[in-house]
Design an enzyme around this catalytic site. Structure first.
Site, PDB file in Angstrom:
ATOM      1  N   ASP A 294       8.181   0.641  -0.191  1.00  0.00           N
ATOM      2  CA  ASP A 294       7.455  -0.548  -0.638  1.00  0.00           C
ATOM      3  C   ASP A 294       6.743  -0.182  -1.942  1.00  0.00           C
ATOM      4  O   ASP A 294       5.621   0.319  -1.943  1.00  0.00           O
ATOM      5  CB  ASP A 294       6.465  -0.981   0.436  1.00  0.00           C
ATOM      6  CG  ASP A 294       5.898  -2.370   0.175  1.00  0.00           C
ATOM      7  OD1 ASP A 294       6.250  -2.984  -0.854  1.00  0.00           O
ATOM      8  OD2 ASP A 294       5.104  -2.852   1.010  1.00  0.00           O
ATOM      9  N   ILE A 295       7.460  -0.405  -3.060  1.00  0.00           N
ATOM     10  CA  ILE A 295       6.954   0.025  -4.367  1.00  0.00           C
ATOM     11  C   ILE A 295       6.604  -1.159  -5.270  1.00  0.00           C
ATOM     12  O   ILE A 295       5.884  -1.008  -6.234  1.00  0.00           O
ATOM     13  CB  ILE A 295       7.976   0.945  -5.085  1.00  0.00           C
ATOM     14  CG1 ILE A 295       9.342   0.260  -5.251  1.00  0.00           C
ATOM     15  CG2 ILE A 295       8.134   2.257  -4.331  1.00  0.00           C
ATOM     16  CD1 ILE A 295      10.330   1.020  -6.121  1.00  0.00           C
ATOM     17  N   LYS A 296       7.120  -2.349  -4.963  1.00  0.00           N
ATOM     18  CA  LYS A 296       6.821  -3.577  -5.718  1.00  0.00           C
ATOM     19  C   LYS A 296       6.892  -3.375  -7.225  1.00  0.00           C
ATOM     20  O   LYS A 296       6.050  -3.890  -7.971  1.00  0.00           O
ATOM     21  CB  LYS A 296       5.463  -4.146  -5.308  1.00  0.00           C
ATOM     22  CG  LYS A 296       5.403  -4.604  -3.838  1.00  0.00           C
ATOM     23  CD  LYS A 296       4.139  -5.374  -3.544  1.00  0.00           C
ATOM     24  CE  LYS A 296       4.051  -5.856  -2.110  1.00  0.00           C
ATOM     25  NZ  LYS A 296       3.961  -4.799  -1.097  1.00  0.00           N
ATOM     26  N   ARG A 297       7.877  -2.661  -7.717  1.00  0.00           N
ATOM     27  CA  ARG A 297       8.017  -2.445  -9.143  1.00  0.00           C
ATOM     28  C   ARG A 297       8.648  -3.665  -9.809  1.00  0.00           C
ATOM     29  O   ARG A 297       9.377  -4.442  -9.170  1.00  0.00           O
ATOM     30  CB  ARG A 297       8.884  -1.216  -9.428  1.00  0.00           C
ATOM     31  CG  ARG A 297       8.333   0.110  -8.890  1.00  0.00           C
ATOM     32  CD  ARG A 297       6.996   0.496  -9.485  1.00  0.00           C
ATOM     33  NE  ARG A 297       6.659   1.887  -9.216  1.00  0.00           N
ATOM     34  CZ  ARG A 297       5.904   2.326  -8.205  1.00  0.00           C
ATOM     35  NH1 ARG A 297       5.391   1.479  -7.324  1.00  0.00           N
ATOM     36  NH2 ARG A 297       5.648   3.622  -8.071  1.00  0.00           N
TER      37      ARG A 297
END
Lengths: 281, 281
Positions: free
Chosen positions: B86-89
Protein backbone atom coordinates in the site's frame (compact mmCIF):
# COMPACT_ATOMS: atom_id res chain seq x y z
CA UNK A 1 17.95 21.75 -9.57
CA UNK A 2 16.19 18.41 -9.47
CA UNK A 3 18.15 15.25 -8.68
CA UNK A 4 16.49 12.31 -10.47
CA UNK A 5 19.40 9.84 -10.68
CA UNK A 6 19.06 7.39 -13.57
CA UNK A 7 21.69 4.68 -13.22
CA UNK A 8 22.27 4.08 -16.94
CA UNK A 9 22.99 7.78 -17.53
CA UNK A 10 25.68 8.10 -14.85
CA UNK A 11 29.31 8.62 -15.91
CA UNK A 12 30.80 5.20 -16.69
CA UNK A 13 33.74 5.73 -14.39
CA UNK A 14 31.48 6.17 -11.35
CA UNK A 15 29.37 3.14 -12.36
CA UNK A 16 32.36 0.89 -12.97
CA UNK A 17 34.07 1.81 -9.70
CA UNK A 18 30.93 1.02 -7.66
CA UNK A 19 30.29 -2.20 -9.58
CA UNK A 20 33.90 -3.42 -9.13
CA UNK A 21 33.62 -2.74 -5.41
CA UNK A 22 30.15 -4.19 -4.71
CA UNK A 23 29.06 -6.18 -7.78
CA UNK A 24 25.84 -5.65 -9.73
CA UNK A 25 23.89 -4.99 -6.55
CA UNK A 26 21.51 -2.43 -5.07
CA UNK A 27 24.38 -1.44 -2.76
CA UNK A 28 26.57 -0.62 -5.79
CA UNK A 29 23.72 1.37 -7.35
CA UNK A 30 23.24 3.32 -4.13
CA UNK A 31 26.97 4.01 -3.87
CA UNK A 32 27.23 5.18 -7.49
CA UNK A 33 24.20 7.46 -7.13
CA UNK A 34 25.50 9.01 -3.92
CA UNK A 35 28.96 9.60 -5.41
CA UNK A 36 27.39 11.15 -8.53
CA UNK A 37 25.02 13.34 -6.50
CA UNK A 38 27.86 14.67 -4.34
CA UNK A 39 29.81 15.68 -7.43
CA UNK A 40 26.69 17.24 -8.96
CA UNK A 41 26.00 19.20 -5.76
CA UNK A 42 29.60 20.48 -5.69
CA UNK A 43 29.23 21.52 -9.32
CA UNK A 44 25.87 23.32 -9.00
CA UNK A 45 25.97 24.77 -5.48
CA UNK A 46 27.08 28.28 -6.46
CA UNK A 47 24.32 28.62 -9.06
CA UNK A 48 21.49 26.91 -7.22
CA UNK A 49 18.88 28.18 -4.73
CA UNK A 50 17.28 24.85 -3.79
CA UNK A 51 17.70 21.18 -4.66
CA UNK A 52 14.77 18.81 -5.18
CA UNK A 53 15.21 15.05 -4.84
CA UNK A 54 12.76 12.81 -6.70
CA UNK A 55 12.27 9.92 -4.29
CA UNK A 56 11.22 7.35 -6.93
CA UNK A 57 14.67 7.20 -8.46
CA UNK A 58 16.16 6.34 -5.06
CA UNK A 59 13.40 3.92 -3.97
CA UNK A 60 14.22 1.86 -7.06
CA UNK A 61 17.33 0.56 -5.33
CA UNK A 62 15.68 -0.55 -2.10
CA UNK A 63 17.31 0.23 1.27
CA UNK A 64 20.61 1.14 -0.44
CA UNK A 65 18.77 3.67 -2.62
CA UNK A 66 17.05 5.11 0.44
CA UNK A 67 20.45 5.42 2.15
CA UNK A 68 21.68 7.35 -0.92
CA UNK A 69 18.57 9.58 -0.65
CA UNK A 70 19.23 10.57 2.97
CA UNK A 71 23.01 10.86 2.51
CA UNK A 72 22.52 13.09 -0.56
CA UNK A 73 20.26 15.33 1.52
CA UNK A 74 22.85 15.46 4.30
CA UNK A 75 25.52 16.47 1.80
CA UNK A 76 23.28 19.17 0.27
CA UNK A 77 22.70 20.63 3.72
CA UNK A 78 26.47 20.67 4.35
CA UNK A 79 26.66 22.98 1.31
CA UNK A 80 23.86 25.16 2.79
CA UNK A 81 21.42 24.14 0.05
CA UNK A 82 17.75 23.94 1.09
CA UNK A 83 16.21 20.56 0.21
CA UNK A 84 12.78 19.69 -1.16
CA UNK A 85 11.90 15.98 -1.10
CA UNK A 86 9.57 15.34 -4.04
CA UNK A 87 7.65 12.41 -2.54
CA UNK A 88 4.04 13.26 -3.55
CA UNK A 89 2.66 11.28 -0.62
CA UNK A 90 -1.00 11.33 0.36
CA UNK A 91 -2.92 9.00 2.66
CA UNK A 92 -5.59 8.82 5.39
CA UNK A 93 -4.95 10.65 8.68
CA UNK A 94 -2.84 8.25 10.76
CA UNK A 95 -0.80 7.17 7.74
CA UNK A 96 -0.34 10.76 6.57
CA UNK A 97 1.01 11.51 10.05
CA UNK A 98 3.53 8.68 9.65
CA UNK A 99 4.65 10.10 6.27
CA UNK A 100 4.85 13.64 7.69
CA UNK A 101 6.95 12.45 10.61
CA UNK A 102 9.14 10.32 8.33
CA UNK A 103 10.10 13.20 6.04
CA UNK A 104 9.65 16.39 8.11
CA UNK A 105 10.48 15.02 11.55
CA UNK A 106 8.63 13.76 14.58
CA UNK A 107 9.14 9.99 14.42
CA UNK A 108 9.18 8.45 17.87
CA UNK A 109 12.27 6.27 18.21
CA UNK A 110 12.16 4.51 21.58
CA UNK A 111 11.07 7.74 23.28
CA UNK A 112 13.44 9.99 21.30
CA UNK A 113 11.98 12.26 18.61
CA UNK A 114 13.83 12.22 15.31
CA UNK A 115 14.26 15.26 13.12
CA UNK A 116 15.24 15.29 9.43
CA UNK A 117 17.39 17.40 7.09
CA UNK A 118 14.50 17.97 4.66
CA UNK A 119 13.11 21.52 4.39
CA UNK A 120 9.93 20.83 2.42
CA UNK A 121 8.00 18.02 0.74
CA UNK A 122 5.40 17.65 -2.00
CA UNK A 123 2.01 16.08 -1.17
CA UNK A 124 -1.00 14.82 -3.15
CA UNK A 125 -4.46 16.21 -2.19
CA UNK A 126 -6.68 13.49 -3.74
CA UNK A 127 -7.74 12.09 -0.34
CA UNK A 128 -9.10 15.44 0.88
CA UNK A 129 -8.45 18.08 3.54
CA UNK A 130 -8.16 15.65 6.46
CA UNK A 131 -5.36 13.86 4.61
CA UNK A 132 -3.43 17.15 4.25
CA UNK A 133 -3.90 18.29 7.84
CA UNK A 134 -1.15 16.06 9.38
CA UNK A 135 1.31 17.43 6.81
CA UNK A 136 0.32 21.04 7.54
CA UNK A 137 0.48 20.63 11.32
CA UNK A 138 3.79 18.75 11.25
CA UNK A 139 5.30 21.36 8.92
CA UNK A 140 4.19 24.13 11.26
CA UNK A 141 5.65 22.37 14.29
CA UNK A 142 8.93 21.58 12.53
CA UNK A 143 9.08 25.00 10.77
CA UNK A 144 9.17 23.40 7.36
CA UNK A 145 7.24 23.67 4.11
CA UNK A 146 4.63 21.78 2.11
CA UNK A 147 3.94 21.99 -1.62
CA UNK A 148 0.50 20.62 -2.48
CA UNK A 149 -0.04 19.38 -6.05
CA UNK A 150 -2.43 21.89 -7.62
CA UNK A 151 -1.69 21.64 -11.36
CA UNK A 152 1.00 19.15 -12.41
CA UNK A 153 3.32 19.48 -15.42
CA UNK A 154 2.39 16.28 -17.32
CA UNK A 155 0.26 16.26 -20.51
CA UNK A 156 -2.57 14.30 -18.83
CA UNK A 157 -2.78 16.48 -15.71
CA UNK A 158 -6.10 17.87 -16.93
CA UNK A 159 -7.86 14.49 -16.83
CA UNK A 160 -8.80 15.09 -13.18
CA UNK A 161 -7.35 18.50 -12.31
CA UNK A 162 -9.12 20.47 -15.09
CA UNK A 163 -12.57 18.93 -14.54
CA UNK A 164 -15.07 21.59 -13.53
CA UNK A 165 -17.36 21.32 -10.53
CA UNK A 166 -19.48 24.27 -9.32
CA UNK A 167 -17.85 26.59 -11.90
CA UNK A 168 -14.39 25.77 -10.55
CA UNK A 169 -11.74 23.29 -11.67
CA UNK A 170 -10.55 20.55 -9.31
CA UNK A 171 -7.24 22.45 -9.12
CA UNK A 172 -9.25 25.47 -7.88
CA UNK A 173 -10.88 23.33 -5.21
CA UNK A 174 -7.43 22.17 -4.08
CA UNK A 175 -6.22 25.79 -4.04
CA UNK A 176 -9.19 26.62 -1.78
CA UNK A 177 -7.91 24.01 0.71
CA UNK A 178 -4.59 25.89 0.83
CA UNK A 179 -6.26 29.26 1.12
CA UNK A 180 -7.29 28.51 4.70
CA UNK A 181 -3.59 28.17 5.57
CA UNK A 182 -2.27 31.38 4.00
CA UNK A 183 -2.84 33.66 6.99
CA UNK A 184 0.51 33.07 8.71
CA UNK A 185 3.27 34.59 6.58
CA UNK A 186 6.98 35.32 6.95
CA UNK A 187 8.68 38.73 6.71
CA UNK A 188 8.43 38.60 2.90
CA UNK A 189 4.71 37.84 3.01
CA UNK A 190 4.88 34.14 2.15
CA UNK A 191 3.22 31.16 3.81
CA UNK A 192 4.92 27.80 4.44
CA UNK A 193 2.12 26.06 2.51
CA UNK A 194 2.86 26.32 -1.21
CA UNK A 195 1.62 24.78 -4.45
CA UNK A 196 3.06 22.73 -7.29
CA UNK A 197 2.15 24.41 -10.61
CA UNK A 198 3.75 22.86 -13.71
CA UNK A 199 5.91 25.14 -15.90
CA UNK A 200 4.04 23.72 -18.89
CA UNK A 201 0.84 25.61 -17.92
CA UNK A 202 1.71 29.34 -17.71
CA UNK A 203 -1.89 30.52 -18.27
CA UNK A 204 -2.94 28.45 -15.23
CA UNK A 205 -0.07 30.04 -13.28
CA UNK A 206 -1.47 33.54 -13.84
CA UNK A 207 -4.82 32.43 -12.46
CA UNK A 208 -3.34 30.81 -9.34
CA UNK A 209 -0.83 33.63 -8.80
CA UNK A 210 -3.84 35.93 -8.24
CA UNK A 211 -5.71 33.38 -6.18
CA UNK A 212 -2.82 32.47 -3.84
CA UNK A 213 -0.51 35.51 -3.58
CA UNK A 214 1.09 34.27 -0.33
CA UNK A 215 1.89 30.77 -1.63
CA UNK A 216 5.31 29.85 -2.98
CA UNK A 217 4.95 27.92 -6.24
CA UNK A 218 7.17 24.95 -6.96
CA UNK A 219 7.42 24.94 -10.75
CA UNK A 220 8.79 21.77 -12.36
CA UNK A 221 8.84 21.21 -16.09
CA UNK A 222 11.30 23.58 -17.72
CA UNK A 223 14.07 21.87 -19.68
CA UNK A 224 13.36 18.26 -20.68
CA UNK A 225 9.59 18.58 -20.15
CA UNK A 226 9.35 21.56 -22.51
CA UNK A 227 8.09 24.40 -20.31
CA UNK A 228 8.73 27.73 -22.07
CA UNK A 229 11.22 29.88 -20.08
CA UNK A 230 9.81 33.09 -21.56
CA UNK A 231 6.53 32.40 -19.71
CA UNK A 232 8.19 31.84 -16.34
CA UNK A 233 7.39 35.38 -15.11
CA UNK A 234 3.73 34.42 -14.76
CA UNK A 235 4.63 32.11 -11.86
CA UNK A 236 6.18 34.97 -9.84
CA UNK A 237 4.63 37.86 -7.96
CA UNK A 238 5.39 41.47 -8.96
CA UNK A 239 8.06 41.56 -6.20
CA UNK A 240 10.04 39.01 -8.25
CA UNK A 241 9.54 36.42 -5.51
CA UNK A 242 7.15 33.54 -4.94
CA UNK A 243 8.36 30.72 -7.20
CA UNK A 244 10.99 27.99 -7.27
CA UNK A 245 11.63 26.86 -10.84
CA UNK A 246 13.04 23.36 -11.14
CA UNK A 247 14.99 21.70 -13.92
CA UNK A 248 16.19 18.12 -13.47
CA UNK A 249 17.35 16.17 -16.53
CA UNK A 250 18.17 19.39 -18.41
CA UNK A 251 20.90 20.19 -15.86
CA UNK A 252 21.99 16.93 -14.29
CA UNK A 253 22.23 14.86 -17.47
CA UNK A 254 23.49 17.67 -19.72
CA UNK A 255 26.92 16.03 -20.14
CA UNK A 256 26.01 13.00 -22.25
CA UNK A 257 28.15 14.26 -25.17
CA UNK A 258 31.08 15.17 -22.93
CA UNK A 259 31.25 12.68 -20.07
CA UNK A 260 34.89 13.33 -19.17
CA UNK A 261 34.10 16.90 -18.18
CA UNK A 262 30.69 16.16 -16.65
CA UNK A 263 31.14 18.39 -13.59
CA UNK A 264 32.07 21.37 -15.72
CA UNK A 265 29.16 20.78 -18.12
CA UNK A 266 26.64 20.39 -15.26
CA UNK A 267 27.93 23.52 -13.55
CA UNK A 268 27.53 25.50 -16.77
CA UNK A 269 24.04 24.07 -17.35
CA UNK A 270 23.01 25.15 -13.83
CA UNK A 271 24.49 28.60 -14.44
CA UNK A 272 22.78 28.94 -17.84
CA UNK A 273 19.44 27.83 -16.38
CA UNK A 274 19.78 30.43 -13.63
CA UNK A 275 20.57 33.14 -16.18
CA UNK A 276 17.67 32.00 -18.37
CA UNK A 277 15.21 32.16 -15.45
CA UNK A 278 16.46 35.49 -14.10
CA UNK A 279 16.48 36.96 -17.61
CA UNK A 280 12.80 36.15 -18.05
CA UNK A 281 11.45 37.62 -14.80
CA UNK B 1 -4.62 -8.31 7.15
CA UNK B 2 -2.87 -4.97 7.04
CA UNK B 3 0.58 -4.59 8.58
CA UNK B 4 0.96 -0.99 9.81
CA UNK B 5 3.69 -1.41 12.45
CA UNK B 6 3.57 1.28 15.15
CA UNK B 7 6.71 1.03 17.26
CA UNK B 8 5.15 2.16 20.56
CA UNK B 9 2.45 -0.53 20.32
CA UNK B 10 4.84 -3.46 19.81
CA UNK B 11 5.24 -6.02 22.60
CA UNK B 12 7.76 -4.65 25.10
CA UNK B 13 9.87 -7.78 24.98
CA UNK B 14 10.52 -7.38 21.24
CA UNK B 15 11.25 -3.68 21.66
CA UNK B 16 13.64 -4.16 24.57
CA UNK B 17 15.58 -6.95 22.88
CA UNK B 18 16.15 -4.85 19.74
CA UNK B 19 17.04 -1.77 21.76
CA UNK B 20 19.54 -3.67 23.93
CA UNK B 21 21.16 -5.04 20.79
CA UNK B 22 21.29 -1.88 18.66
CA UNK B 23 20.46 1.09 20.91
CA UNK B 24 17.68 3.62 20.29
CA UNK B 25 18.35 3.62 16.55
CA UNK B 26 16.51 3.22 13.27
CA UNK B 27 18.28 -0.13 12.96
CA UNK B 28 16.74 -1.29 16.24
CA UNK B 29 13.31 -0.08 15.11
CA UNK B 30 13.67 -1.97 11.84
CA UNK B 31 14.76 -5.12 13.65
CA UNK B 32 11.88 -4.94 16.15
CA UNK B 33 9.32 -4.37 13.39
CA UNK B 34 10.63 -7.26 11.31
CA UNK B 35 10.65 -9.61 14.29
CA UNK B 36 7.10 -8.56 15.21
CA UNK B 37 5.85 -8.90 11.63
CA UNK B 38 7.27 -12.41 11.30
CA UNK B 39 5.47 -13.50 14.45
CA UNK B 40 2.28 -11.80 13.25
CA UNK B 41 2.53 -13.55 9.87
CA UNK B 42 3.04 -16.93 11.57
CA UNK B 43 0.00 -16.23 13.73
CA UNK B 44 -2.37 -15.10 10.97
CA UNK B 45 -1.27 -17.17 7.95
CA UNK B 46 -3.90 -19.89 8.29
CA UNK B 47 -6.75 -17.36 8.47
CA UNK B 48 -5.53 -14.82 5.93
CA UNK B 49 -5.93 -14.55 2.15
CA UNK B 50 -3.64 -11.58 1.50
CA UNK B 51 -1.40 -9.28 3.52
CA UNK B 52 -1.16 -5.54 2.89
CA UNK B 53 1.86 -3.54 4.04
CA UNK B 54 1.42 0.18 4.64
CA UNK B 55 4.71 1.63 3.42
CA UNK B 56 4.56 4.83 5.54
CA UNK B 57 5.07 2.94 8.78
CA UNK B 58 8.26 1.41 7.40
CA UNK B 59 9.57 4.56 5.68
CA UNK B 60 9.51 6.25 9.10
CA UNK B 61 12.64 4.34 10.04
CA UNK B 62 14.73 5.22 7.01
CA UNK B 63 16.80 2.57 5.23
CA UNK B 64 16.40 0.17 8.19
CA UNK B 65 12.62 0.51 7.95
CA UNK B 66 12.75 -0.12 4.21
CA UNK B 67 14.85 -3.24 4.86
CA UNK B 68 12.14 -4.41 7.29
CA UNK B 69 9.52 -3.73 4.58
CA UNK B 70 11.23 -5.91 1.98
CA UNK B 71 12.19 -8.63 4.49
CA UNK B 72 8.61 -8.78 5.79
CA UNK B 73 7.39 -9.24 2.21
CA UNK B 74 9.94 -12.01 1.64
CA UNK B 75 8.76 -13.77 4.79
CA UNK B 76 5.09 -13.44 3.77
CA UNK B 77 5.89 -15.03 0.40
CA UNK B 78 7.68 -17.90 2.18
CA UNK B 79 4.31 -18.58 3.85
CA UNK B 80 2.58 -18.43 0.43
CA UNK B 81 0.74 -15.23 1.32
CA UNK B 82 0.09 -12.82 -1.58
CA UNK B 83 1.37 -9.32 -0.81
CA UNK B 84 -0.16 -5.90 -1.56
CA UNK B 85 2.18 -2.95 -1.01
CA UNK B 86 0.00 0.00 0.00
CA UNK B 87 2.21 2.78 -1.37
CA UNK B 88 -0.36 5.11 -3.02
CA UNK B 89 2.25 6.46 -5.43
CA UNK B 90 1.40 8.71 -8.37
CA UNK B 91 3.69 10.86 -10.51
CA UNK B 92 4.42 12.03 -14.05
CA UNK B 93 5.33 9.41 -16.68
CA UNK B 94 9.06 8.81 -16.25
CA UNK B 95 8.80 8.98 -12.45
CA UNK B 96 5.75 6.71 -12.40
CA UNK B 97 7.80 4.22 -14.42
CA UNK B 98 10.52 4.37 -11.75
CA UNK B 99 7.94 3.70 -9.02
CA UNK B 100 6.36 0.87 -11.03
CA UNK B 101 9.75 -0.75 -11.59
CA UNK B 102 10.74 -0.25 -7.94
CA UNK B 103 7.71 -2.08 -6.55
CA UNK B 104 6.50 -4.42 -9.31
CA UNK B 105 9.85 -5.18 -10.97
CA UNK B 106 11.83 -3.99 -13.94
CA UNK B 107 14.60 -1.90 -12.38
CA UNK B 108 17.75 -2.00 -14.46
CA UNK B 109 20.68 -2.90 -12.21
CA UNK B 110 23.87 -2.71 -14.25
CA UNK B 111 22.18 -4.52 -17.14
CA UNK B 112 20.32 -7.04 -14.94
CA UNK B 113 16.56 -6.62 -14.50
CA UNK B 114 15.34 -6.89 -10.95
CA UNK B 115 12.03 -8.48 -9.95
CA UNK B 116 10.19 -8.07 -6.64
CA UNK B 117 8.13 -10.23 -4.27
CA UNK B 118 5.19 -7.81 -4.34
CA UNK B 119 1.98 -9.00 -6.05
CA UNK B 120 0.09 -5.71 -6.27
CA UNK B 121 0.34 -2.05 -5.31
CA UNK B 122 -2.02 0.86 -4.70
CA UNK B 123 -1.71 4.01 -6.86
CA UNK B 124 -3.15 7.56 -6.79
CA UNK B 125 -4.89 8.83 -9.98
CA UNK B 126 -4.74 12.61 -9.32
CA UNK B 127 -2.13 13.21 -12.05
CA UNK B 128 -4.30 11.65 -14.79
CA UNK B 129 -4.34 8.71 -17.19
CA UNK B 130 -0.77 9.17 -18.45
CA UNK B 131 0.47 8.88 -14.86
CA UNK B 132 -1.33 5.53 -14.44
CA UNK B 133 -0.18 4.05 -17.74
CA UNK B 134 3.36 3.06 -16.57
CA UNK B 135 1.80 1.22 -13.62
CA UNK B 136 -0.68 -0.60 -15.86
CA UNK B 137 1.91 -1.62 -18.46
CA UNK B 138 4.46 -2.72 -15.86
CA UNK B 139 1.81 -4.75 -14.02
CA UNK B 140 0.81 -6.44 -17.27
CA UNK B 141 4.42 -7.29 -18.12
CA UNK B 142 5.19 -8.56 -14.61
CA UNK B 143 1.78 -10.31 -14.27
CA UNK B 144 0.91 -8.33 -11.19
CA UNK B 145 -1.96 -6.14 -9.99
CA UNK B 146 -2.80 -2.46 -9.48
CA UNK B 147 -5.43 -0.99 -7.18
CA UNK B 148 -6.29 2.58 -8.15
CA UNK B 149 -7.73 4.85 -5.45
CA UNK B 150 -11.35 5.42 -6.47
CA UNK B 151 -13.11 6.20 -3.15
CA UNK B 152 -10.97 6.20 -0.03
CA UNK B 153 -12.09 5.28 3.49
CA UNK B 154 -11.32 8.54 5.33
CA UNK B 155 -14.02 11.03 6.45
CA UNK B 156 -12.72 13.77 4.11
CA UNK B 157 -12.48 11.57 1.01
CA UNK B 158 -15.46 13.41 -0.50
CA UNK B 159 -13.67 16.79 -0.57
CA UNK B 160 -12.29 15.96 -4.02
CA UNK B 161 -13.63 12.50 -4.86
CA UNK B 162 -17.35 13.33 -4.44
CA UNK B 163 -17.25 16.59 -6.44
CA UNK B 164 -19.50 16.35 -9.50
CA UNK B 165 -18.38 17.23 -13.00
CA UNK B 166 -20.56 16.48 -16.06
CA UNK B 167 -23.10 14.62 -13.88
CA UNK B 168 -20.40 12.30 -12.55
CA UNK B 169 -18.31 12.34 -9.39
CA UNK B 170 -14.51 12.54 -9.61
CA UNK B 171 -14.49 8.93 -8.37
CA UNK B 172 -16.65 8.05 -11.40
CA UNK B 173 -14.17 9.75 -13.71
CA UNK B 174 -11.36 7.70 -12.15
CA UNK B 175 -13.43 4.53 -12.57
CA UNK B 176 -13.82 5.41 -16.26
CA UNK B 177 -10.00 5.42 -16.55
CA UNK B 178 -9.98 1.82 -15.24
CA UNK B 179 -12.83 0.78 -17.47
CA UNK B 180 -10.56 0.90 -20.53
CA UNK B 181 -8.39 -1.78 -18.88
CA UNK B 182 -11.09 -4.28 -17.91
CA UNK B 183 -11.14 -6.24 -21.16
CA UNK B 184 -8.43 -8.76 -20.28
CA UNK B 185 -9.71 -11.03 -17.50
CA UNK B 186 -8.58 -14.23 -15.77
CA UNK B 187 -10.49 -17.53 -15.64
CA UNK B 188 -12.78 -16.13 -12.92
CA UNK B 189 -13.59 -13.04 -14.99
CA UNK B 190 -11.41 -10.55 -13.11
CA UNK B 191 -8.95 -7.98 -14.44
CA UNK B 192 -5.56 -7.23 -12.87
CA UNK B 193 -6.54 -3.54 -12.57
CA UNK B 194 -8.65 -3.10 -9.44
CA UNK B 195 -9.96 -0.27 -7.29
CA UNK B 196 -9.66 0.90 -3.70
CA UNK B 197 -13.16 1.48 -2.28
CA UNK B 198 -13.30 2.29 1.46
CA UNK B 199 -15.38 -0.02 3.67
CA UNK B 200 -16.87 3.12 5.22
CA UNK B 201 -18.86 3.88 2.02
CA UNK B 202 -21.03 0.81 1.24
CA UNK B 203 -23.57 2.78 -0.85
CA UNK B 204 -20.71 3.91 -3.09
CA UNK B 205 -19.58 0.30 -3.33
CA UNK B 206 -22.91 -0.80 -4.81
CA UNK B 207 -22.59 1.86 -7.48
CA UNK B 208 -19.03 0.90 -8.44
CA UNK B 209 -19.73 -2.84 -8.20
CA UNK B 210 -22.18 -2.36 -11.11
CA UNK B 211 -19.86 -0.03 -12.99
CA UNK B 212 -16.73 -2.20 -12.73
CA UNK B 213 -17.85 -5.85 -12.47
CA UNK B 214 -14.43 -7.17 -13.56
CA UNK B 215 -12.42 -5.13 -11.05
CA UNK B 216 -11.26 -6.54 -7.74
CA UNK B 217 -11.98 -4.07 -4.93
CA UNK B 218 -9.45 -3.52 -2.17
CA UNK B 219 -11.61 -2.52 0.80
CA UNK B 220 -9.80 -0.98 3.77
CA UNK B 221 -11.59 0.48 6.76
CA UNK B 222 -13.30 -2.29 8.71
CA UNK B 223 -12.17 -2.56 12.32
CA UNK B 224 -10.48 0.56 13.74
CA UNK B 225 -11.86 2.88 11.02
CA UNK B 226 -15.45 1.86 11.73
CA UNK B 227 -16.63 0.25 8.48
CA UNK B 228 -19.78 -1.78 9.16
CA UNK B 229 -19.17 -5.53 8.51
CA UNK B 230 -22.88 -6.13 7.79
CA UNK B 231 -22.55 -3.95 4.67
CA UNK B 232 -19.53 -5.79 3.32
CA UNK B 233 -21.58 -7.85 0.87
CA UNK B 234 -22.09 -4.76 -1.29
CA UNK B 235 -18.40 -4.81 -2.21
CA UNK B 236 -18.63 -8.34 -3.66
CA UNK B 237 -20.14 -9.66 -6.86
CA UNK B 238 -22.99 -12.19 -6.78
CA UNK B 239 -20.41 -14.98 -7.27
CA UNK B 240 -19.07 -14.14 -3.79
CA UNK B 241 -15.81 -12.96 -5.33
CA UNK B 242 -14.34 -9.61 -6.30
CA UNK B 243 -13.23 -7.99 -3.05
CA UNK B 244 -10.33 -8.07 -0.60
CA UNK B 245 -11.41 -6.72 2.78
CA UNK B 246 -8.57 -5.39 4.90
CA UNK B 247 -8.30 -4.87 8.63
CA UNK B 248 -5.04 -3.55 10.10
CA UNK B 249 -5.02 -2.19 13.64
CA UNK B 250 -8.11 -4.26 14.56
CA UNK B 251 -6.13 -7.48 14.07
CA UNK B 252 -2.46 -6.65 14.52
CA UNK B 253 -2.80 -4.52 17.67
CA UNK B 254 -5.64 -6.53 19.23
CA UNK B 255 -3.40 -7.77 22.08
CA UNK B 256 -2.88 -4.54 24.02
CA UNK B 257 -4.67 -5.98 27.08
CA UNK B 258 -2.86 -9.30 26.87
CA UNK B 259 0.64 -8.70 25.60
CA UNK B 260 2.10 -11.95 26.91
CA UNK B 261 -0.12 -13.99 24.61
CA UNK B 262 0.00 -11.58 21.68
CA UNK B 263 0.41 -14.26 18.99
CA UNK B 264 -2.62 -16.18 20.22
CA UNK B 265 -4.73 -13.01 20.47
CA UNK B 266 -3.72 -11.85 16.96
CA UNK B 267 -4.42 -15.29 15.50
CA UNK B 268 -7.90 -15.28 17.06
CA UNK B 269 -8.56 -11.73 15.85
CA UNK B 270 -7.62 -12.76 12.29
CA UNK B 271 -9.86 -15.83 12.56
CA UNK B 272 -12.77 -13.79 13.99
CA UNK B 273 -12.40 -11.15 11.25
CA UNK B 274 -12.47 -13.89 8.62
CA UNK B 275 -15.61 -15.41 10.16
CA UNK B 276 -17.21 -11.97 10.41
CA UNK B 277 -16.53 -11.22 6.74
CA UNK B 278 -17.60 -14.63 5.46
CA UNK B 279 -20.72 -14.53 7.63
CA UNK B 280 -21.80 -11.27 6.03
CA UNK B 281 -21.44 -12.24 2.36
Amino acid sequence: VGLDPRLHLLPKKILTTAQQQLGSTQAAAGLAILEFNKQVLDAIAQHTAVVKLQSAFFEQYGPAGVTAFWETIKYAKSLDLPVIADIKRGDIGSTATAYAHAYLGGVDLFGKTQTTDIDAITVNPFLGADSLEPFFSTAKKQQKGIFVLVKTSNPGSGDIQDLKSNQQTISDHVADMLDDHQDQVDEHGYSNIGAVIGATYPETAQHFRKKLPQAIFLVPGIGAQGGDPSMIKHFFNKDGLGAIVSSSRGVVFSYQENEKQFKKVISEAARDTKILINGNL
